[in-house]
Design a protein around this motif. Structure first.
Motif, PDB file in Angstrom:
ATOM      1  N   SER A   1      17.705  10.272  15.316  1.00  0.00           N
ATOM      2  CA  SER A   1      18.067  11.421  14.465  1.00  0.00           C
ATOM      3  C   SER A   1      19.022  12.386  15.163  1.00  0.00           C
ATOM      4  N   SER A   2      19.131  12.263  16.505  1.00  0.00           N
ATOM      5  CA  SER A   2      20.066  13.140  17.229  1.00  0.00           C
ATOM      6  C   SER A   2      21.488  12.587  17.226  1.00  0.00           C
ATOM      7  N   PHE A   3      21.674  11.369  16.699  1.00  0.00           N
ATOM      8  CA  PHE A   3      22.997  10.750  16.638  1.00  0.00           C
ATOM      9  C   PHE A   3      23.707  11.152  15.342  1.00  0.00           C
ATOM     10  N   PRO A   4      25.054  11.200  15.357  1.00  0.00           N
ATOM     11  CA  PRO A   4      25.813  11.519  14.133  1.00  0.00           C
ATOM     12  C   PRO A   4      25.965  10.282  13.245  1.00  0.00           C
ATOM     13  N   LEU A   5      24.854   9.823  12.709  1.00  0.00           N
ATOM     14  CA  LEU A   5      24.864   8.624  11.877  1.00  0.00           C
ATOM     15  C   LEU A   5      25.306   8.946  10.460  1.00  0.00           C
ATOM     16  N   GLY A   6      25.604   7.885   9.712  1.00  0.00           N
ATOM     17  CA  GLY A   6      25.845   8.072   8.283  1.00  0.00           C
ATOM     18  C   GLY A   6      24.531   8.375   7.590  1.00  0.00           C
ATOM     19  N   ARG A   7      23.608   7.399   7.622  1.00  0.00           N
ATOM     20  CA  ARG A   7      22.255   7.593   7.088  1.00  0.00           C
ATOM     21  C   ARG A   7      21.256   6.923   8.025  1.00  0.00           C
ATOM     22  N   LEU A   8      20.113   7.554   8.159  1.00  0.00           N
ATOM     23  CA  LEU A   8      18.998   6.995   8.910  1.00  0.00           C
ATOM     24  C   LEU A   8      17.868   6.766   7.916  1.00  0.00           C
ATOM     25  N   ILE A   9      17.557   5.498   7.682  1.00  0.00           N
ATOM     26  CA  ILE A   9      16.626   5.115   6.618  1.00  0.00           C
ATOM     27  C   ILE A   9      15.400   4.454   7.243  1.00  0.00           C
ATOM     28  N   ALA A  10      14.221   4.947   6.903  1.00  0.00           N
ATOM     29  CA  ALA A  10      12.971   4.340   7.348  1.00  0.00           C
ATOM     30  C   ALA A  10      12.381   3.531   6.202  1.00  0.00           C
TER      31      ALA A  10
ATOM     32  N   GLU B   1      12.001  -0.598  -2.449  1.00  0.00           N
ATOM     33  CA  GLU B   1      13.039   0.352  -2.870  1.00  0.00           C
ATOM     34  C   GLU B   1      14.311   0.244  -2.034  1.00  0.00           C
ATOM     35  N   LEU B   2      14.277  -0.545  -0.962  1.00  0.00           N
ATOM     36  CA  LEU B   2      15.381  -0.521  -0.012  1.00  0.00           C
ATOM     37  C   LEU B   2      16.687  -1.029  -0.596  1.00  0.00           C
ATOM     38  N   ASN B   3      16.671  -2.096  -1.368  1.00  0.00           N
ATOM     39  CA  ASN B   3      17.912  -2.658  -1.908  1.00  0.00           C
ATOM     40  C   ASN B   3      18.677  -1.642  -2.739  1.00  0.00           C
ATOM     41  N   THR B   4      17.933  -0.823  -3.479  1.00  0.00           N
ATOM     42  CA  THR B   4      18.593   0.201  -4.289  1.00  0.00           C
ATOM     43  C   THR B   4      19.251   1.247  -3.406  1.00  0.00           C
ATOM     44  N   VAL B   5      18.564   1.650  -2.346  1.00  0.00           N
ATOM     45  CA  VAL B   5      19.109   2.666  -1.448  1.00  0.00           C
ATOM     46  C   VAL B   5      20.360   2.158  -0.745  1.00  0.00           C
TER      47      VAL B   5
END
Length: 344
Positions: free
Chosen positions: A167-176, A200-204
């Motif tokens: 979460s400290s990285f400048p990522l696009g999205r961090l998805i759990a 739900e992951l495929n939709t995200v």
């Protein structure tokens, strides 16, 4: 001197036995106050799902033999130095230290293998250090890049620590990705942009079409970097499917003797997806010119202070009742995450 040690004696059975501790002239004698229970390797051993012939851990001086029953195991002990060998500086006396040692009331360890608990870090927090060090190693091996979409499968303790560091990285999205709703909430509290159930992951990720392309012929969407930390072999297929073109899948789970079958017949080859292992006992070959275990340990200690790992501690159980700790972890009930054993 005499001590009490926790033994895994058979699947789903533990016992506390009296043993003796050998204390040499170049060692510290540590009286354990707290030890952390791993929901990964230790739970595999508890269930009888670890390969019995595998050495316990050849990199740790406190472990010997293999993973066959009966065995002592564990690697997250925090305690006070109560005696030092004649060749050891007396400055160690009374210091609070961490050691990669089994669950037992006293351990002997060489000074170079004892980590002093830093000022401002509670002993209970220090007991989570192995999970943070593992997470640090996972991030080093994954090499996240700016703007990337990163997916973490599994919001157990290691998964949540990994999310906290990422979460400290400048990522696009961090998805759990986690089937247990309470753990999804914790993932977001640790810094995930979104936490979803597996269905739900495929939709995200907006994954469309088969064979590595979307319906319009453009490359299908998907994650740049995927971590498989669920401990469930069946998740590996889902992790590969979640990776986009040229995506990387880092497998941090250890499945023990549970077989992992992998479907490589759909988008895997066309999308040039790579699957890599990550294991904290060693450093990745490409990093060894610049990184040492000592350097990684120092970084992990910094992350331990920066990430809210104290919030992951859900249960404290007396050492004498250790069997209850493993029952809780095996059942995955009562909101259990990090279990600590306490020693009086």
């Amino acid at each position: 001197m005499n001590r009490r040690s926790l033994y895994f004696t058979a699947p789903h059975e533990t016992a506390i036995r009296r043993t003796t501790v050998d204390f040499g002239p170049e060692e510290l004698l540590v009286e354990t106050n707290i030890s952390g229970v791993s929901a990964g390797t230790e739970l595999l051993i508890y269930r009888g799902e670890a390969p019995a012939e595998l050495p316990a851990d050849e990199t740790l001086e406190t472990l010997d033999g293999d993973l066959s029953f009966p065995l002592r195991y564990g690697y997250a002990a925090v305690g006070d130095v109560v005696a030092v060998g004649e060749a050891v500086d007396d400055e160690w006396l009374g210091r609070s230290v961490f050691a990669f040692a089994p669950h037992e009331t006293h351990v002997s360890v060489a000074p170079e293998n004892a980590i002093p608990v830093p000022d401002g870090i509670a002993p209970s927090t220090m007991a989570v250090f192995p999970s943070v060090e593992t997470a640090t190693s996972l991030v080093l091996d994954g090499r996240p890049r700016i703007g990337e979409d990163v997916v973490v499968f599994g919001a157990g303790v290691v998964g949540l620590c990994t999310i906290g560091i990422l979460s400290s990285f400048p990522l696009g999205r961090l998805i759990a990705v986690e089937p247990i709703a309470e753990r999804r909430d914790r993932a977001e509290a640790m810094g995930a942009d979104v936490a979803v159930a597996p269905e739900e992951l495929n939709t995200v990720l907006d994954i469309g079409g088969a064979g590595g392309s979307a319906p319009d012929g453009s490359p299908r969407s998907g994650a740049d970097l995927v971590y498989e930390l669920s401990g469930r072999p069946q998740t590996l297929d889902t992790a590969v499917a979640a990776a986009g073109y040229d995506g990387r899948v880092i497998v941090g789970s250890w499945y023990g003797e549970k077989p992992a079958t992998l479907d490589l017949g759909t988008s895997f080859h066309r999308d040039r997806i790579s699957v890599e292992s990550s294991q904290v006992s060693t450093l990745a070959p490409e990093t060894r010119g610049r990184w040492t275990k000592s350097r990684r340990s120092s970084v992990a200690l910094e992350r331990l202070a920066a990430v809210d790992v104290a919030s992951l501690i859900t249960h404290r159980i007396p050492f004498a009742e250790a069997s209850e700790a493993y029952r809780l972890l095996d059942d995955r009930g009562d909101g259990v995450l990090q279990v600590l054993l306490t020693y009086d």
